[in-house]
Design an enzyme around this catalytic site. Structure first.
Site, PDB file in Angstrom:
ATOM      1  CG  ASP A  14      49.129  56.770   6.283  1.00  0.00           C
ATOM      2  OD1 ASP A  14      48.467  56.522   5.257  1.00  0.00           O
ATOM      3  OD2 ASP A  14      49.166  56.016   7.268  1.00  0.00           O
ATOM      4  N   GLY A  15      47.096  59.064   5.126  1.00  0.00           N
ATOM      5  CA  GLY A  15      45.756  59.501   5.523  1.00  0.00           C
ATOM      6  C   GLY A  15      44.967  60.220   4.442  1.00  0.00           C
ATOM      7  NE  ARG A  27      41.476  54.829  -1.156  1.00  0.00           N
ATOM      8  CZ  ARG A  27      42.207  54.837  -0.046  1.00  0.00           C
ATOM      9  NH1 ARG A  27      41.641  54.775   1.131  1.00  0.00           N
ATOM     10  NH2 ARG A  27      43.526  54.880  -0.116  1.00  0.00           N
ATOM     11  CG  ASN A  62      51.473  52.772  -1.088  1.00  0.00           C
ATOM     12  OD1 ASN A  62      52.086  53.794  -0.770  1.00  0.00           O
ATOM     13  ND2 ASN A  62      50.690  52.120  -0.230  1.00  0.00           N
ATOM     14  NE  ARG A 175      52.580  56.329   9.146  1.00  0.00           N
ATOM     15  CZ  ARG A 175      52.733  55.136   8.608  1.00  0.00           C
ATOM     16  NH1 ARG A 175      53.850  54.490   8.779  1.00  0.00           N
ATOM     17  NH2 ARG A 175      51.758  54.576   7.902  1.00  0.00           N
TER      18      ARG A 175
END
Ligand code: FPP
Length: 227
Positions: A14-15, A27, A62, A175
């Site tokens: 994530d991120g 992004r 997603n 995570r």
């Protein structure tokens, strides 16, 4: 001190988007770096003796992201094919893609099938990377329940685990990205997993960071409900 054996690792990546923002980049660039990071972390985990690693690529949720973002991620998967298969061949590891793969473009499915076939010879090697695409743990569980109902056979805890798409008990889940939740990731298989959360964004998470997580795991007292 007795070391905890680390066989099976889950990675919630994530991120990517927030990392790109910190670099003043669009992004999508976060995913470009993210897939490179994923490939090198899989290699690193195998080097450290991990047998199975499950990477949460795209969740079921997603899949409702903008088409431009999803197309970019699919293009990245096609672009990284050679590097990925070369790395996996070096590590003598097989790959299994899991999730609702039917929703993916045909060209992506074909490339995943090609990678699986190319690495099939390493199936008995004891090293496997699972990659979740359009993956959701609840969906995985419900599918396994329906298969059991159709077969008419009662399940046991271990036969049920074996019938899941990712049939491994996790020792450790890492995570990245600062959130502290599982987000529909391997809910049955995480019963006794140690949970490691890093505030680093996924693209900046290195092999050294993974080693830190592994050291942390080693120092945990795993009691499995006993005293
Ligand atoms: C999380 O970042 C990452 C994703 C939703 C998917 C992208 C994952 C990769 C590119 C790694 C490899 C992928 C595959 C499919 C093999 P985010 O976009 O949620 O970041 P944010 O939380 O900062 O917005």
């Amino acid at each position: 001190m007795k070391e905890n054996v680390l066989r099976n690792v889950g990675l919630i990546m994530d991120g990517n988007g927030r990392w790109a923002q910190t670099q003043n980049k669009p992004r999508l660039e976060g995913h470009t770096q993210g897939i490179i990071t994923m490939t090198s972390l899989i290699a690193h985990a195998f080097d450290k003796g991990v047998e199975n690693i499950m990477c949460y690529g795209l969740s079921t949720e997603n899949m409702s992201r903008p088409t431009t973002e999803l197309s970019h991620i699919f293009d990245l998967m096609l672009d990284i094919y050679e590097k990925f298969v070369t790395m996996m061949t070096e590590k003598q590891a097989s790959v299994v893609y899991v999730g609702n793969l039917d929703v993916l473009p045909g060209i992506v499915r074909a490339s995943m099938q090609k990678a699986q076939n190319a690495l099939n010879k390493f199936k008995g090697s004891g090293r496997t990377a699972y990659i979740g695409i359009a993956y959701g743990s609840r969906n995985e569980i419900v599918n396994a329940i329906n298969t059991a109902i159709d077969s008419g056979e009662r399940v046991t805890e271990s036969s049920f685990l074996s019938s899941l798409d990712v049939p491994i008990d996790l020792d450790l889940i890492i995570r990245t990205g600062g959130e502290r939740r599982l987000s529909n990731f391997m809910l049955y298989q995480s019963s006794y997993a140690e949970l490691y959360f890093s505030d680093k964004f996924f693209p900046e998470f290195t092999g050294d960071d993974m080693d830190e997580a592994f050291d942390w795991y080693n120092n945990r007292k795993r009691r499995f409900g006993k005293i």
